[in-house]
Design a protein around this motif. Sequence first.
Motif, PDB file in Angstrom:
ATOM      1  N   UNK A  61      -0.465   4.575   4.016  1.00 40.21           N
ATOM      2  CA  UNK A  61      -1.280   5.605   4.655  1.00 40.21           C
ATOM      3  C   UNK A  61      -2.480   5.980   3.794  1.00 40.21           C
ATOM      4  N   UNK A  62      -2.322   5.990   2.473  1.00 39.75           N
ATOM      5  CA  UNK A  62      -3.489   6.228   1.622  1.00 39.75           C
ATOM      6  C   UNK A  62      -4.512   5.110   1.773  1.00 39.75           C
ATOM      7  N   UNK A  63      -4.035   3.880   1.888  1.00 35.43           N
ATOM      8  CA  UNK A  63      -4.947   2.766   2.103  1.00 35.43           C
ATOM      9  C   UNK A  63      -5.693   2.923   3.424  1.00 35.43           C
ATOM     10  N   UNK A  64      -4.996   3.366   4.443  1.00 36.02           N
ATOM     11  CA  UNK A  64      -5.619   3.559   5.744  1.00 36.02           C
ATOM     12  C   UNK A  64      -6.631   4.704   5.704  1.00 36.02           C
ATOM     13  N   UNK A  65      -6.264   5.807   5.076  1.00 37.00           N
ATOM     14  CA  UNK A  65      -7.192   6.939   4.986  1.00 37.00           C
ATOM     15  C   UNK A  65      -8.462   6.548   4.230  1.00 37.00           C
ATOM     16  N   UNK A  66      -8.313   5.728   3.191  1.00 38.84           N
ATOM     17  CA  UNK A  66      -9.495   5.285   2.446  1.00 38.84           C
ATOM     18  C   UNK A  66     -10.370   4.398   3.306  1.00 38.84           C
ATOM     19  N   UNK A  67      -9.763   3.445   4.006  1.00 36.86           N
ATOM     20  CA  UNK A  67     -10.538   2.516   4.816  1.00 36.86           C
ATOM     21  C   UNK A  67     -11.252   3.215   5.964  1.00 36.86           C
ATOM     22  N   UNK A 106     -18.844   5.375  -3.581  1.00 32.74           N
ATOM     23  CA  UNK A 106     -18.516   4.074  -2.989  1.00 32.74           C
ATOM     24  C   UNK A 106     -17.371   4.255  -1.996  1.00 32.74           C
ATOM     25  N   UNK A 107     -17.701   4.306  -0.723  1.00 33.14           N
ATOM     26  CA  UNK A 107     -16.681   4.467   0.314  1.00 33.14           C
ATOM     27  C   UNK A 107     -16.289   3.125   0.929  1.00 33.14           C
ATOM     28  N   UNK A 108     -16.662   2.046   0.300  1.00 31.02           N
ATOM     29  CA  UNK A 108     -16.328   0.706   0.784  1.00 31.02           C
ATOM     30  C   UNK A 108     -15.071   0.231   0.076  1.00 31.02           C
ATOM     31  N   UNK A 109     -14.100  -0.232   0.850  1.00 27.10           N
ATOM     32  CA  UNK A 109     -12.857  -0.737   0.283  1.00 27.10           C
ATOM     33  C   UNK A 109     -12.706  -2.210   0.623  1.00 27.10           C
ATOM     34  N   UNK A 110     -11.806  -2.850  -0.082  1.00 27.04           N
ATOM     35  CA  UNK A 110     -11.577  -4.280   0.150  1.00 27.04           C
ATOM     36  C   UNK A 110     -10.991  -4.544   1.529  1.00 27.04           C
ATOM     37  N   UNK A 139      -6.573  -0.578  10.645  1.00 24.25           N
ATOM     38  CA  UNK A 139      -7.903  -0.549  10.024  1.00 24.25           C
ATOM     39  C   UNK A 139      -8.967  -1.036  10.997  1.00 24.25           C
ATOM     40  N   UNK A 140      -8.642  -1.989  11.839  1.00 23.12           N
ATOM     41  CA  UNK A 140      -9.595  -2.462  12.838  1.00 23.12           C
ATOM     42  C   UNK A 140      -9.811  -1.422  13.924  1.00 23.12           C
TER      43      UNK A 140
END
Length: 429
Positions: free
Chosen positions: A149-155, A398-402, A124-125
């Motif tokens: 991978x879904x988390x990464x694609x979202x971030x 909202x394209x911002x994720x935690x 993510x960084x």
Amino acid sequence: MPQLSQPLAVPAYPRDEPLAASQTDARLEQHLEQAGRLYRQRWAYRGAWWVEARKLRLTEAHLCTHLLALTNARCTGEDAWTTPSELFIGAVVRLLADTPDKTDQVLDGLLSARSRAEVMEALCLCGEQAAQLPLVDWYWAHAPLRASLFQLWASLDIQAPEACLIAALSDAQSPADQLAALDYLATRGAAAVTHCRSFYDDRGRFAEVHPQVASAACRAGLLCGDTRAVDAAVGSLELVGDAQRESFLRVLALSDHRHALSALRQYGERHPLESARLLALHGSRQALLCLPDMVSRCDPDDVESVGFLAMGKALPRRSRSNTGLFRRPADTGQSAGTVDADAFAATLKTQLAKASASRWLAGEPLSLAMLGWLAPRVVGQGGQLLVERLALQARKVCRITARDWMTRRERRLQTLTGKSVAGMVRSSA
């Protein structure tokens, strides 16, 4: 100061071979120690409810400085690094230094349950480096990686292949994959509504899915602009246990649904802290008037955010003066005291008498301008909900994720607010 979540320049290190951990000099050991401390601090901030964004921004900037020093030395630790922070640092160095075994090492790290979370943080960084990896091939070849991978694609705001989405959403045997895919869909806008409705429009299917998956479908549907998602969240409250209700109530707190207030108040009978936070976020006149009783039953330090959301300042306490917007009692050297519920109620009544607004935030009638002022200044779980409220108010995706690092978060907030937020974050103290 290096920029996070963007390509980082990596000067050549004057050695032919990477330094092993045992060969690092005292300076590199210091960089490693400081990077580990800052990584742990960032992790704590992310998991908290309410943290001043400036603190996280400084933490990440200092962390990145140490990471660059370790990258310049190609200090990967080889097999000697085993703690979570060391695994994260090693993954970052491999990605930025473009080591020959980068792809294999990253894949091995993701496949190991022990290091997957830390390698995900590194990816993510290092967004540009992550985007060059064969992520789709990994998705089909390695089932344990699909949720990550879904988390990464979202971030990273990468479009996931439709085939991957359909496979994940239809696999009832893998609720973790369904949950991650729905969280990804929450960042996609109106185009994702059909996928979300496939869960809550089918009441039979909706009653059978895992409660976390059901609440994720409602959240994604709401953020994608589907009001039917809120009706589904209301209907789900009677189908789930007490422990699962908060995730549905978070959806209601962001909405204008007519049953939201009664559901939040009822939840407060047994969970005053969680209910007070969500009632303050809801911000209706009736919700605010419920707060004094709720906070009187909570630890004063746990409900500081309630005062900021409701009044724009700290809660009144007995035996000490009020603090500023983000200063806690420990910052002033004063005893915490207890919340003065009577003074809080009187302040709220005076505030509500100033205007006839139906929703309030930080002591003012709810507006896009007020959300745009407060959301960039807060991170943590409450900060993420504020960002989602901002996106709904602005009628934008909202394209911002935690998971987002602060530089990426600030860029995306600028899209929501229409103005630069970096200076706002630095001046929020």
